[in-house]
Write a protein that holds these residues in place. Structure first.
Motif, mmCIF file in Angstrom:
data_model
loop_
_atom_site.group_PDB
_atom_site.id
_atom_site.type_symbol
_atom_site.label_atom_id
_atom_site.label_comp_id
_atom_site.label_asym_id
_atom_site.label_seq_id
_atom_site.Cartn_x
_atom_site.Cartn_y
_atom_site.Cartn_z
ATOM 1 N N LEU A 23 0.822 -1.212 0.000
ATOM 2 C CA LEU A 23 0.000 0.000 0.000
ATOM 3 C C LEU A 23 0.856 1.262 0.000
ATOM 4 O O LEU A 23 0.506 2.250 -0.645
ATOM 5 C CB LEU A 23 -0.920 0.016 1.224
ATOM 6 C CG LEU A 23 -2.155 -0.859 1.136
ATOM 7 C CD1 LEU A 23 -2.827 -0.956 2.503
ATOM 8 C CD2 LEU A 23 -3.123 -0.309 0.111
ATOM 9 N N GLN A 24 1.967 1.237 0.700
ATOM 10 C CA GLN A 24 2.827 2.421 0.764
ATOM 11 C C GLN A 24 3.452 2.737 -0.588
ATOM 12 O O GLN A 24 3.684 3.893 -0.904
ATOM 13 C CB GLN A 24 3.929 2.220 1.805
ATOM 14 C CG GLN A 24 3.415 2.273 3.212
ATOM 15 C CD GLN A 24 4.483 1.945 4.238
ATOM 16 O OE1 GLN A 24 5.507 1.343 3.926
ATOM 17 N NE2 GLN A 24 4.251 2.334 5.476
ATOM 18 N N ASP A 25 3.693 1.706 -1.389
ATOM 19 C CA ASP A 25 4.346 1.894 -2.687
ATOM 20 C C ASP A 25 3.360 2.155 -3.819
ATOM 21 O O ASP A 25 3.763 2.438 -4.932
ATOM 22 C CB ASP A 25 5.179 0.652 -3.040
ATOM 23 C CG ASP A 25 6.336 0.444 -2.080
ATOM 24 O OD1 ASP A 25 6.741 1.416 -1.407
ATOM 25 O OD2 ASP A 25 6.828 -0.700 -1.991
ATOM 26 N N LEU A 26 2.059 2.060 -3.561
ATOM 27 C CA LEU A 26 1.047 2.127 -4.611
ATOM 28 C C LEU A 26 0.357 3.489 -4.629
ATOM 29 O O LEU A 26 -0.091 3.974 -3.602
ATOM 30 C CB LEU A 26 0.003 1.022 -4.367
ATOM 31 C CG LEU A 26 -1.051 0.806 -5.436
ATOM 32 C CD1 LEU A 26 -0.410 0.350 -6.737
ATOM 33 C CD2 LEU A 26 -2.061 -0.232 -4.961
ATOM 34 N N ARG A 27 0.299 4.118 -5.809
ATOM 35 C CA ARG A 27 -0.420 5.394 -5.945
ATOM 36 C C ARG A 27 -1.814 5.173 -6.505
ATOM 37 O O ARG A 27 -2.782 5.690 -5.992
ATOM 38 C CB ARG A 27 0.362 6.342 -6.845
ATOM 39 C CG ARG A 27 1.677 6.732 -6.251
ATOM 40 C CD ARG A 27 2.033 8.174 -6.237
ATOM 41 N NE ARG A 27 1.144 9.089 -6.900
ATOM 42 C CZ ARG A 27 0.787 10.243 -6.370
ATOM 43 N NH1 ARG A 27 1.214 10.589 -5.203
ATOM 44 N NH2 ARG A 27 0.012 11.055 -7.036
ATOM 45 N N TYR A 28 -1.915 4.434 -7.619
ATOM 46 C CA TYR A 28 -3.199 4.116 -8.244
ATOM 47 C C TYR A 28 -3.171 2.631 -8.595
ATOM 48 O O TYR A 28 -2.213 2.157 -9.180
ATOM 49 C CB TYR A 28 -3.413 4.916 -9.547
ATOM 50 C CG TYR A 28 -3.466 6.401 -9.348
ATOM 51 C CD1 TYR A 28 -4.631 7.020 -8.917
ATOM 52 C CD2 TYR A 28 -2.348 7.192 -9.592
ATOM 53 C CE1 TYR A 28 -4.686 8.391 -8.742
ATOM 54 C CE2 TYR A 28 -2.394 8.557 -9.410
ATOM 55 C CZ TYR A 28 -3.559 9.144 -8.988
ATOM 56 O OH TYR A 28 -3.601 10.501 -8.800
ATOM 57 N N THR A 46 -1.648 -4.604 -8.775
ATOM 58 C CA THR A 46 -1.819 -4.096 -10.125
ATOM 59 C C THR A 46 -1.760 -2.579 -10.040
ATOM 60 O O THR A 46 -2.579 -1.952 -9.377
ATOM 61 C CB THR A 46 -3.179 -4.522 -10.714
ATOM 62 O OG1 THR A 46 -3.259 -5.938 -10.662
ATOM 63 C CG2 THR A 46 -3.324 -4.042 -12.139
ATOM 64 N N GLU A 47 -0.756 -2.009 -10.675
ATOM 65 C CA GLU A 47 -0.575 -0.568 -10.621
ATOM 66 C C GLU A 47 -1.047 0.071 -11.913
ATOM 67 O O GLU A 47 -0.750 -0.423 -13.006
ATOM 68 C CB GLU A 47 0.903 -0.228 -10.374
ATOM 69 C CG GLU A 47 1.131 1.228 -10.172
ATOM 70 C CD GLU A 47 2.556 1.550 -9.748
ATOM 71 O OE1 GLU A 47 2.836 2.732 -9.532
ATOM 72 O OE2 GLU A 47 3.370 0.625 -9.646
ATOM 73 N N LYS A 48 -1.765 1.147 -11.798
ATOM 74 C CA LYS A 48 -2.219 1.920 -12.951
ATOM 75 C C LYS A 48 -1.300 3.124 -13.108
ATOM 76 O O LYS A 48 -0.957 3.783 -12.131
ATOM 77 C CB LYS A 48 -3.650 2.411 -12.730
ATOM 78 C CG LYS A 48 -4.613 1.315 -12.390
ATOM 79 C CD LYS A 48 -5.380 0.910 -13.583
ATOM 80 C CE LYS A 48 -6.433 -0.089 -13.119
ATOM 81 N NZ LYS A 48 -6.833 -0.968 -14.117
ATOM 82 N N LYS A 49 -0.926 3.393 -14.320
ATOM 83 C CA LYS A 49 -0.110 4.567 -14.633
ATOM 84 C C LYS A 49 -1.017 5.612 -15.274
ATOM 85 O O LYS A 49 -1.705 5.318 -16.247
ATOM 86 C CB LYS A 49 1.040 4.241 -15.582
ATOM 87 C CG LYS A 49 2.031 3.265 -15.016
ATOM 88 C CD LYS A 49 2.861 3.891 -13.960
ATOM 89 C CE LYS A 49 3.916 2.914 -13.484
ATOM 90 N NZ LYS A 49 4.757 3.436 -12.452
ATOM 91 N N ARG A 50 -1.057 6.799 -14.714
ATOM 92 C CA ARG A 50 -1.876 7.879 -15.265
ATOM 93 C C ARG A 50 -0.984 8.884 -15.968
ATOM 94 O O ARG A 50 0.030 9.317 -15.430
ATOM 95 C CB ARG A 50 -2.645 8.575 -14.129
ATOM 96 C CG ARG A 50 -3.429 7.589 -13.314
ATOM 97 C CD ARG A 50 -4.848 7.926 -13.278
ATOM 98 N NE ARG A 50 -5.557 6.887 -12.549
ATOM 99 C CZ ARG A 50 -6.822 6.806 -12.470
ATOM 100 N NH1 ARG A 50 -7.565 7.709 -13.059
ATOM 101 N NH2 ARG A 50 -7.409 5.840 -11.828
ATOM 102 N N PHE A 51 -1.383 9.273 -17.180
ATOM 103 C CA PHE A 51 -0.602 10.238 -17.960
ATOM 104 C C PHE A 51 -1.385 11.491 -18.186
ATOM 105 O O PHE A 51 -2.571 11.526 -18.243
ATOM 106 C CB PHE A 51 -0.198 9.637 -19.317
ATOM 107 C CG PHE A 51 0.636 8.390 -19.174
ATOM 108 C CD1 PHE A 51 1.965 8.479 -18.787
ATOM 109 C CD2 PHE A 51 0.100 7.142 -19.389
ATOM 110 C CE1 PHE A 51 2.735 7.342 -18.663
ATOM 111 C CE2 PHE A 51 0.858 5.998 -19.259
ATOM 112 C CZ PHE A 51 2.186 6.092 -18.888
#
Length: 51
Positions: A23-28, A46-51
């Motif tokens: 949780l600490q390493d995850l943004r989205y 599963t990490e989402k990358k937002r651009f």
């Protein structure tokens, strides 16, 4: 003193520590736990990358 902790409780504490770290390493994204016989056996992140 660590030996006084039942194995089931020790496993739970270790699992919670790993979830907390994820949780600490995850943004989205999302974290999914797989449980077998009352034990966490897998953590998928599963990490989402937002651009």
């Amino acid at each position: 003193m660590t030996q006084d902790i039942p194995p089931a409780l020790r496993n739970l504490e270790e699992s919670l520590a790993k979830v907390r770290e994820a949780l600490q390493d995850l943004r989205y994204g999302q974290i999914s736990l797989t449980v077998h016989d009352g034990r966490v056996v897998q953590i998928d992140v599963t990490e989402k990358k937002r651009f």
